[in-house]
Design a protein around this motif. Structure first.
Motif, PDB file in Angstrom:
ATOM      1  N   LEU A 109      39.617  45.576  32.319  1.00  0.00           N
ATOM      2  CA  LEU A 109      39.872  45.799  33.750  1.00  0.00           C
ATOM      3  C   LEU A 109      39.350  44.439  34.562  1.00  0.00           C
ATOM      4  CD1 LEU A 109      40.283  47.597  36.171  1.00  0.00           C
ATOM      5  CD2 LEU A 109      37.941  48.163  36.042  1.00  0.00           C
ATOM      6  N   PHE A 129      44.169  45.257  32.691  1.00  0.00           N
ATOM      7  CA  PHE A 129      44.769  45.914  34.137  1.00  0.00           C
ATOM      8  C   PHE A 129      44.263  45.193  35.238  1.00  0.00           C
ATOM      9  CE2 PHE A 129      44.729  49.794  31.362  1.00  0.00           C
ATOM     10  CZ  PHE A 129      45.928  50.446  31.574  1.00  0.00           C
ATOM     11  N   GLU A 141      45.071  55.148  44.345  1.00  0.00           N
ATOM     12  CA  GLU A 141      46.635  55.006  43.671  1.00  0.00           C
ATOM     13  C   GLU A 141      47.032  53.461  44.015  1.00  0.00           C
ATOM     14  OE1 GLU A 141      50.634  57.591  44.116  1.00  0.00           O
ATOM     15  OE2 GLU A 141      48.630  58.488  44.048  1.00  0.00           O
ATOM     16  N   GLU A 142      47.569  52.775  43.038  1.00  0.00           N
ATOM     17  CA  GLU A 142      48.394  51.619  43.076  1.00  0.00           C
ATOM     18  C   GLU A 142      49.908  51.948  43.268  1.00  0.00           C
ATOM     19  OE1 GLU A 142      46.302  48.950  42.818  1.00  0.00           O
ATOM     20  OE2 GLU A 142      44.589  50.018  42.162  1.00  0.00           O
ATOM     21  N   ALA A 184      44.715  52.955  35.181  1.00  0.00           N
ATOM     22  CA  ALA A 184      45.205  52.873  36.492  1.00  0.00           C
ATOM     23  C   ALA A 184      46.112  54.270  36.998  1.00  0.00           C
ATOM     24  CB  ALA A 184      45.967  51.508  36.897  1.00  0.00           C
ATOM     25  N   ARG A 238      43.317  46.116  38.971  1.00  0.00           N
ATOM     26  CA  ARG A 238      43.273  47.014  40.174  1.00  0.00           C
ATOM     27  C   ARG A 238      42.428  46.617  41.404  1.00  0.00           C
ATOM     28  NH1 ARG A 238      40.830  51.365  36.506  1.00  0.00           N
ATOM     29  NH2 ARG A 238      38.993  51.301  38.144  1.00  0.00           N
ATOM     30  N   SER A 239      42.986  47.238  42.441  1.00  0.00           N
ATOM     31  CA  SER A 239      42.446  46.849  43.688  1.00  0.00           C
ATOM     32  C   SER A 239      41.086  47.357  43.875  1.00  0.00           C
ATOM     33  CB  SER A 239      43.355  47.125  44.754  1.00  0.00           C
ATOM     34  OG  SER A 239      43.578  48.689  44.713  1.00  0.00           O
ATOM     35  N   SER A 240      40.426  48.436  43.129  1.00  0.00           N
ATOM     36  CA  SER A 240      39.218  49.149  43.575  1.00  0.00           C
ATOM     37  C   SER A 240      38.681  49.638  42.073  1.00  0.00           C
ATOM     38  CB  SER A 240      39.636  50.396  44.199  1.00  0.00           C
ATOM     39  OG  SER A 240      38.382  51.298  44.400  1.00  0.00           O
ATOM     40  N   LEU A 272      39.241  54.512  39.975  1.00  0.00           N
ATOM     41  CA  LEU A 272      40.168  54.743  39.318  1.00  0.00           C
ATOM     42  C   LEU A 272      41.362  55.611  39.846  1.00  0.00           C
ATOM     43  CD1 LEU A 272      41.942  54.930  36.581  1.00  0.00           C
ATOM     44  CD2 LEU A 272      40.641  56.889  35.730  1.00  0.00           C
ATOM     45  N   VAL A 297      49.287  54.737  38.931  1.00  0.00           N
ATOM     46  CA  VAL A 297      50.315  54.254  39.795  1.00  0.00           C
ATOM     47  C   VAL A 297      51.295  55.435  40.208  1.00  0.00           C
ATOM     48  CG1 VAL A 297      52.062  52.202  39.428  1.00  0.00           C
ATOM     49  CG2 VAL A 297      49.957  52.192  38.481  1.00  0.00           C
ATOM     50  N   LEU A 321      39.172  43.424  38.542  1.00  0.00           N
ATOM     51  CA  LEU A 321      39.366  43.820  40.063  1.00  0.00           C
ATOM     52  C   LEU A 321      39.893  42.879  40.854  1.00  0.00           C
ATOM     53  CD1 LEU A 321      36.336  46.188  40.248  1.00  0.00           C
ATOM     54  CD2 LEU A 321      38.453  46.946  39.877  1.00  0.00           C
TER      55      LEU A 321
END
Length: 455
Positions: free
Chosen positions: A450, A383, A393-394, A354, A385-387, A390, A356, A452
């Protein structure tokens, strides 16, 4: 080979790097000519770029003139042409001795064709060098547990250990509870000298031993093993220390890459002396580079990037600049053992990471912290993640993980402690959530790290 020798193939393993580069260039020219002549996908690529084999004389030419290729190139060619090898097979199909497949961790598996000369030549040699460097010697009983999902790796290990003169005890299965029980019975009955194992199956074997209150030293005489070596997922230092206490022996890390039959591994001198730089890759068989995961431009030794491989002796398949989609740090300095080939410190699958607040956080970054807590040792995590992208940005590092209820008095207090440790070590805000173990997607060889979730 004398059992007293430090090297299986002394000349090649300690070759000066200028000679190594000359050898790479000679082999590269041969592979380029073969690919252009016999592999339709290679000829198509060269024609599209306006190149001929004479344009690629050195590894520098290769990097400058050919793009990095991904597994999707093979998949797309396969779908378009119906050729299962995507146009990269460079021998008549009747010369193909065996076909295996990649693990498919990040998509539809690709097919690994090998000729008999591949199998009995450079593939056996690369695995034998690693087996010897681990400490395998003539007469040793080595338990080699592999499973059909990783058939190419099991085959290479069997051949490599056998080439050292060791006696290979094969155990082929999937890591099911029934097979863990069978493995327990075998290891209880036979005094082995070493064990070679998949990483996740090893964790499951350790869980089996722990849950039954067994002592592996008494059950298996594990403290008499020369080494344990695991592959399939990385070995972090907290896990290595835990394993050393658990089994009473040295734990070495190893891995490989299915599509180009790459094998990488630590040698015991690295680990014994505390000079572990990473896993060695034999550069007389592969040209190895590391590239920025976004731009695909080469990065310098010591910088994070994806590792990219060009096989130099592969007869069946002709791949150039194959992206393994794994994050590494490369070190080309001489190893403590005297070997001159580069080492790769694995950081995890590229997709298992990720970005970040501008920092690229890798699987290793998290596990070095997470697995320092006994309550989550060997337990799966992911992890959040929102998408799929990769590089989106988180605002915070988010992970979900599993804890051992037998070791955890206060889950909320543990969650807060782990989050603080991640923040202090990695320098970004962190959040941990607990989930049941059955919620984690687990492949036979590793945990899919991962998850999502739309924010």
């Amino acid at each position: 080979m004398s059992a007293e020798s430090r090297f299986f193939e002394p000349y090649f393993e300690t070759m000066p790097r200028d000679e190594l580069r000359e050898l790479q260039n000679r082999k590269l020219r041969r592979q380029v000519a073969r690919g252009y002549s016999f592999a339709p996908a290679v000829r198509e690529l060269f024609n599209k770029l306006g190149l001929t084999p004479s344009d690629i004389r050195t590894t520098e030419d290769l990097q400058e003139k050919l793009p990095v290729m991904s597994k999707d190139t093979v998949r797309e060619n396969r779908a378009r042409t119906g050729d299962p090898f995507g146009g990269f097979l460079a021998v008549p199909e009747e010369e193909v001795y065996t076909v295996q497949h990649s693990t498919g961790t990040t998509g539809l598996p690709t097919f690994i064709a090998k000729t008999r000369r591949d199998v009995e030549g450079w593939i056996t040699r690369e695995y034998a060098r690693h087996a010897w460097a681990a400490g395998a010697r003539p007469g040793d009983r080595v338990l080699v547990w592999g499973y059909y999902w990783h058939a190419w790796l099991k085959d290479g290990n069997d051949r490599g250990f056998a080439a050292t003169g060791a006696q290979v005890w094969e155990f082929s299965s999937m890591p099911t509870p029934t097979d863990i029980e069978r493995l327990h019975m075998i290891a209880s009955a036979v005094r082995f000298n070493a064990v070679n194992h998949g990483t996740l199956p090893m964790f499951r074997w350790m869980d089996y031993v722990r849950s039954r209150g067994l002592d592996p030293r008494r059950e298996y005489h594990s403290d008499e093993w020369k080494f344990i070596r695991t592959e399939g997922d990385m070995l972090t230092e907290p896990v290595r220390r835990y394993s050393r206490e658990f089994w009473g022996t040295l734990h070495l890390d190893a891995s490989g890459g299915g599509d180009c039959v790459v094998a990488t591994a630590e040698n015991r001198e690295q680990v014994e002396t505390g000079n572990t730089k990473g896993l060695m890759i034999w550069e007389d068989f592969f040209f190895t580079e590391v590239v920025d995961p976004k731009t695909k431009e080469p990065v310098a030794d010591g910088e994070k990037g994806e590792y990219v491989i060009t096989p130099l002796d592969y007869e069946a398949m002709t791949y150039f600049r194959w992206d393994y989609e794994d994050m590494v740090v490369k070190d080309s300095s001489r190893d403590v053992s005297g070997r001159t080939h580069a080492t790769l410190k694995y950081l995890g699958r590229t997709v298992f990471g990720a970005v970040v607040r501008g920092k690229h956080i890798t699987q290793r970054d998290v596990e070095e912290v997470l697995y320092s807590f006994p309550e989550v040792m060997l337990k799966p995590w992911q992890f959040i993640r929102s998408s799929k992208d990769l590089f989106k940005e988180e605002d915070k590092l988010r992970i979900r993980a599993v804890y051992d209820p037998n070791l955890t008095k206060d889950p909320e207090e543990l969650r807060a402690r782990i989050a603080r440790a991640l923040e202090e070590k990695l320098g970004v805000p962190a959040e941990v959530e607990w989930i049941p173990e059955e919620e984690v997607r687990t492949l036979p060889h590793k945990v899919y790290k991962l998850y999502l979730r739309q924010s």
